[in-house]
Design a protein around this motif. Structure first.
Motif, PDB file in Angstrom:
ATOM      1  N   ASN A 148      53.792  69.259  78.806  1.00 11.53           N
ATOM      2  CA  ASN A 148      54.162  68.014  78.988  1.00 11.53           C
ATOM      3  C   ASN A 148      54.560  67.295  77.825  1.00 11.53           C
ATOM      4  O   ASN A 148      54.261  67.896  76.622  1.00 11.53           O
ATOM      5  CB  ASN A 148      53.163  67.123  79.814  1.00 11.53           C
ATOM      6  N   LYS A 149      54.994  65.961  77.876  1.00 12.40           N
ATOM      7  CA  LYS A 149      55.346  65.194  76.524  1.00 12.40           C
ATOM      8  C   LYS A 149      54.878  63.805  76.769  1.00 12.40           C
ATOM      9  O   LYS A 149      55.005  63.453  77.601  1.00 12.40           O
ATOM     10  CB  LYS A 149      56.843  65.347  76.402  1.00 12.40           C
ATOM     11  N   LYS A 150      53.824  63.554  75.542  1.00 13.50           N
ATOM     12  CA  LYS A 150      53.579  62.219  75.660  1.00 13.50           C
ATOM     13  C   LYS A 150      54.528  61.025  75.185  1.00 13.50           C
ATOM     14  O   LYS A 150      55.601  61.723  74.925  1.00 13.50           O
ATOM     15  CB  LYS A 150      52.187  62.113  74.676  1.00 13.50           C
ATOM     16  N   LYS A 151      54.196  59.642  75.524  1.00 15.52           N
ATOM     17  CA  LYS A 151      55.098  58.922  75.219  1.00 15.52           C
ATOM     18  C   LYS A 151      55.754  58.738  73.857  1.00 15.52           C
ATOM     19  O   LYS A 151      56.634  58.712  73.509  1.00 15.52           O
ATOM     20  CB  LYS A 151      54.670  57.341  75.572  1.00 15.52           C
ATOM     21  N   ASN A 152      54.585  59.383  72.779  1.00 17.08           N
ATOM     22  CA  ASN A 152      55.058  59.329  71.359  1.00 17.08           C
ATOM     23  C   ASN A 152      55.525  60.258  70.854  1.00 17.08           C
ATOM     24  O   ASN A 152      55.957  60.770  69.800  1.00 17.08           O
ATOM     25  CB  ASN A 152      53.595  59.249  70.411  1.00 17.08           C
ATOM     26  N   GLY A 153      55.945  61.424  72.027  1.00 17.66           N
ATOM     27  CA  GLY A 153      56.769  62.318  71.602  1.00 17.66           C
ATOM     28  C   GLY A 153      55.966  63.741  71.346  1.00 17.66           C
ATOM     29  O   GLY A 153      56.671  64.960  71.020  1.00 17.66           O
ATOM     30  N   GLU A 154      54.692  63.593  71.331  1.00 16.81           N
ATOM     31  CA  GLU A 154      53.805  64.835  71.242  1.00 16.81           C
ATOM     32  C   GLU A 154      53.420  65.635  72.479  1.00 16.81           C
ATOM     33  O   GLU A 154      53.569  65.105  73.612  1.00 16.81           O
ATOM     34  CB  GLU A 154      52.490  64.374  70.798  1.00 16.81           C
ATOM     35  N   PHE A 155      53.761  66.862  72.384  1.00 10.73           N
ATOM     36  CA  PHE A 155      53.967  68.020  73.397  1.00 10.73           C
ATOM     37  C   PHE A 155      52.232  68.250  73.442  1.00 10.73           C
ATOM     38  O   PHE A 155      51.566  68.474  72.520  1.00 10.73           O
ATOM     39  CB  PHE A 155      54.660  69.321  73.148  1.00 10.73           C
ATOM     40  N   TYR A 156      52.029  68.610  74.672  1.00 12.25           N
ATOM     41  CA  TYR A 156      50.500  68.987  74.914  1.00 12.25           C
ATOM     42  C   TYR A 156      50.691  69.923  76.387  1.00 12.25           C
ATOM     43  O   TYR A 156      51.730  69.785  76.913  1.00 12.25           O
ATOM     44  CB  TYR A 156      49.585  67.780  75.480  1.00 12.25           C
ATOM     45  N   ILE A 157      49.616  70.791  76.462  1.00 11.44           N
ATOM     46  CA  ILE A 157      49.490  71.849  77.468  1.00 11.44           C
ATOM     47  C   ILE A 157      48.424  71.334  78.401  1.00 11.44           C
ATOM     48  O   ILE A 157      47.380  71.041  77.931  1.00 11.44           O
ATOM     49  CB  ILE A 157      49.220  73.160  77.123  1.00 11.44           C
ATOM     50  N   SER A 158      48.768  71.340  80.109  1.00 10.64           N
ATOM     51  CA  SER A 158      47.625  70.702  80.735  1.00 10.64           C
ATOM     52  C   SER A 158      47.471  71.945  81.750  1.00 10.64           C
ATOM     53  O   SER A 158      48.535  72.485  82.258  1.00 10.64           O
ATOM     54  CB  SER A 158      48.306  69.468  81.395  1.00 10.64           C
ATOM     55  N   ASP A 159      46.167  71.948  82.232  1.00  8.30           N
ATOM     56  CA  ASP A 159      45.852  72.755  83.265  1.00  8.30           C
ATOM     57  C   ASP A 159      45.775  71.856  84.500  1.00  8.30           C
ATOM     58  O   ASP A 159      45.277  70.868  84.922  1.00  8.30           O
ATOM     59  CB  ASP A 159      44.373  73.076  83.193  1.00  8.30           C
ATOM     60  N   SER A 160      47.067  72.342  85.452  1.00  8.37           N
ATOM     61  CA  SER A 160      47.568  71.404  86.344  1.00  8.37           C
ATOM     62  C   SER A 160      47.016  71.718  87.863  1.00  8.37           C
ATOM     63  O   SER A 160      47.228  73.000  88.049  1.00  8.37           O
ATOM     64  CB  SER A 160      48.709  70.828  86.356  1.00  8.37           C
ATOM     65  N   LEU A 161      46.773  70.979  88.838  1.00  7.39           N
ATOM     66  CA  LEU A 161      46.379  71.274  90.231  1.00  7.39           C
ATOM     67  C   LEU A 161      47.178  70.088  90.895  1.00  7.39           C
ATOM     68  O   LEU A 161      46.905  68.904  90.797  1.00  7.39           O
ATOM     69  CB  LEU A 161      45.048  71.290  90.497  1.00  7.39           C
ATOM     70  N   ILE A 162      48.039  70.561  91.859  1.00  7.56           N
ATOM     71  CA  ILE A 162      48.758  69.684  92.758  1.00  7.56           C
ATOM     72  C   ILE A 162      48.269  70.075  94.306  1.00  7.56           C
ATOM     73  O   ILE A 162      48.606  70.898  94.712  1.00  7.56           O
ATOM     74  CB  ILE A 162      50.327  69.643  92.719  1.00  7.56           C
ATOM     75  N   ILE A 163      47.909  69.018  95.001  1.00 11.72           N
ATOM     76  CA  ILE A 163      47.361  69.394  96.110  1.00 11.72           C
ATOM     77  C   ILE A 163      47.989  68.397  97.166  1.00 11.72           C
ATOM     78  O   ILE A 163      48.187  67.151  97.046  1.00 11.72           O
ATOM     79  CB  ILE A 163      45.920  68.896  96.341  1.00 11.72           C
ATOM     80  N   PRO A 164      48.526  68.961  98.316  1.00 16.41           N
ATOM     81  CA  PRO A 164      49.261  68.291  99.304  1.00 16.41           C
ATOM     82  C   PRO A 164      48.363  67.785 100.382  1.00 16.41           C
ATOM     83  O   PRO A 164      47.301  68.333 100.645  1.00 16.41           O
ATOM     84  CB  PRO A 164      50.153  69.200 100.210  1.00 16.41           C
ATOM     85  N   ILE A 165      48.422  66.429 100.731  1.00 20.51           N
ATOM     86  CA  ILE A 165      47.528  65.800 101.756  1.00 20.51           C
ATOM     87  C   ILE A 165      48.321  65.473 103.022  1.00 20.51           C
ATOM     88  O   ILE A 165      49.371  64.786 102.841  1.00 20.51           O
ATOM     89  CB  ILE A 165      47.072  64.525 101.329  1.00 20.51           C
ATOM     90  N   LEU A 166      47.933  66.152 104.150  1.00 23.40           N
ATOM     91  CA  LEU A 166      48.628  66.344 105.452  1.00 23.40           C
ATOM     92  C   LEU A 166      48.222  65.298 106.489  1.00 23.40           C
ATOM     93  O   LEU A 166      46.818  65.044 106.712  1.00 23.40           O
ATOM     94  CB  LEU A 166      48.550  67.651 106.100  1.00 23.40           C
ATOM     95  N   ASP A 167      48.957  64.774 107.158  1.00 22.60           N
ATOM     96  CA  ASP A 167      48.324  63.881 108.537  1.00 22.60           C
ATOM     97  C   ASP A 167      48.101  64.671 109.454  1.00 22.60           C
ATOM     98  O   ASP A 167      48.164  65.969 109.293  1.00 22.60           O
ATOM     99  CB  ASP A 167      49.484  62.816 108.599  1.00 22.60           C
ATOM    100  N   GLN A 168      47.864  64.006 110.672  1.00 19.58           N
ATOM    101  CA  GLN A 168      47.239  64.884 111.804  1.00 19.58           C
ATOM    102  C   GLN A 168      48.267  65.768 112.518  1.00 19.58           C
ATOM    103  O   GLN A 168      47.918  66.739 113.213  1.00 19.58           O
ATOM    104  CB  GLN A 168      46.738  63.853 112.771  1.00 19.58           C
TER     105      GLN A 168
END
Length: 467
Positions: free
Chosen positions: A367-387
């Motif tokens: 990813n890229k911060k607002k100041n232009g600095e790059f960083y590596i993130s350990d990311s997790l994306i979870i879908p939330i479902l309805d009934q």
């Protein structure tokens, strides 16, 4: 936790001692080699000068290739010749070789030889032979030799120099054994120091901290009468005094709180019975939401909620710290505000996983911060479902692992460099041992020791290769 600290302490200490061992061993090896060469220098110089004073005269160093002149030097050579002497050269003041056991060298002149020039100034010179020197071309077949230039002086001053070549086999074996002995002694000393440090760590830190932890756990379990034993001899003792004081205050406060709670119980029970059921449920729900929000705000991880199209509905404070964007900039935008640094195929796979397959997606994302600095993130994306099983929200959690990745890279580089630095001297030891085994005239006991040395070297090389 304490065991982890102890393990890290011992590992760092062991690494420091190992580095010190390598440095001390290398320094001692150079010192041993220099000492033996210096001793050989003195012995050779005395032997050659005594024989020259007894059998030679200044006139013998005037260039003359007559048979009588060559016989004089031949007798001199036989007088100093021992098993280790491979060659002799006699130089006059002009840098010309006036005698050698290699006849083809007689009469040749090497006036620019630096060791010879120093010998003419009265200094005995000793070094390992340089096979690239033009005057050593005939010694190539012998391999590495010890080369000694001895100045020959009479009452009239220096009249020339005698150069003696020695085979280093015996000297190399002695130096190797002394190096091994020094290595063993240095290693044992450092092992003893490491053991003493471990005992000191256990006595001064681990045991007192264990007592503190036991007391704190007892207090946390509700036993406010528990106290830390011992006197405040150091910082840990002072902490123990502070814990004892805190436990006393908590114990007194608990007693006051207990009485206050008992006084309010009746009043609260009456009020609770008057509440309507729907208000109780609503209050509980709001309380759960508040606690959840407080928990999310308190974590150090970057947390966001988006709708099914990826528009950000909520972000915690850690998200602003990680990306550098304010909450006003984040809310209503998409994660591409700081993302979009990976390839197109990556994001296609991401959306297919969370939106089509409705599965959790986990990956390391650049990813890229607002100041232009790059960083590596350990990311997790979870879908939330309805009934109905449809995606209603997405929860995204990120953890900045840029520094961890840099540390892992440094560790890998260290292991690579360390294994390379160890492999070179081990290969040299193995080669030397093989040469000694191939040489003749070794006793059975010597060969057994050399074979043990060779096997040990093989094991060490295997360990380095595995590393």
């Amino acid at each position: 936790m304490l065991r982890t600290i102890e393990s890290k302490f011992m590992a760092l200490t062991a690494a420091g001692f190992f580095l010190a061992f390598i440095i001390l061993f290398a320094a001692s090896s150079r010192l041993i080699t220099f000492s033996f060469l210096h001793a050989a220098n003195l012995l050779t110089s005395e032997l050659v000068q005594l024989q020259a004073a007894e059998h030679l005269s200044p006139q013998d160093f005037l260039y003359d290739d007559s048979v009588d002149s060559q016989k004089i030097f031949w007798k001199f050579f036989e007088g100093i010749k021992i098993k280790q002497v491979a060659r002799i050269k006699v130089w006059d003041l002009g840098g010309r070789i006036i005698y050698s056991d290699e006849p083809s060298l007689i009469g040749q002149q090497f006036i620019d030889d630096p060791e010879f020039q120093k010998a003419l100034q009265g200094e005995t010179q000793i070094s390992l032979s340089d096979l690239l020197k033009s005057e050593n071309v005939k010694e190539v077949d012998h391999g590495e030799l010890i080369e000694v230039y001895v100045p020959i002086s009479f009452d009239s001053g220096v009249v020339g120099a005698i150069e003696v070549y020695f085979l280093p086999n015996g000297l190399a074996e002695i130096i190797s054994w002394v190096r091994v002995l020094v290595g063993v002694l240095v290693g044992m000393g450092m092992l003893l120091m490491l053991t003493l440090l471990a005992l000191l760590f256990r006595r001064q830190i681990k045991n007192p901290v264990g007592k503190l932890r036991a007391t704190i756990n007892a207090i946390a379990a509700g036993d406010f009468s528990k106290r830390v034993s011992g006197s405040p001899r150091n910082e840990l003792g002072e902490i123990g005094v502070a814990i004892n004081k805190m436990a006393g205050q908590i114990e007194a406060s608990e007693e006051r709180l207990k009485k206050a709670v008992e006084a309010k119980v009746t009043e609260l029970n009456v009020k609770i019975s008057e509440l309507e059921l729907n208000k109780i449920k609503t209050g509980a729900l709001l309380d759960d939401v508040r606690k959840f929000q407080e928990a999310v705000e308190a974590v150090n991880y970057h947390v966001i909620f988006t709708d099914s199209d990826g528009v950000i509905l909520y972000a915690n404070k850690a998200a602003t710290t990680t990306t550098g964007y304010s909450l006003q900039e984040i809310i209503g935008s998409r994660p591409s505000l700081w993302g979009n640094q990976m390839g197109k195929e990556f994001y296609q796979r991401l959306w297919e996983t969370v939106k089509t397959k409705k599965q959790t997606f986990a990956a390391e994302i650049k990813n890229k911060k607002k100041n232009g600095e790059f960083y590596i993130s350990d990311s997790l994306i979870i879908p939330i479902l309805d009934q109905s099983g449809n995606v209603k929200f997405f929860v995204g959690v990120e953890r900045d692992i840029t520094r961890e990745k840099a540390i892992d890279s440094a560790k890998t580089e260290f292991v690579s460099v360390a294994s390379h630095q160890l492999r070179t001297p081990l290969s040299a030891i193995k080669w030397t041992t093989e040469l000694l085994l191939e040489s003749k005239g070794r006793s059975k006991k010597e060969r057994e020791r050399l074979m043990d040395m060779e096997q040990s070297t093989e094991r060490l090389i295997s360990l380095v290769n595995n590393l």
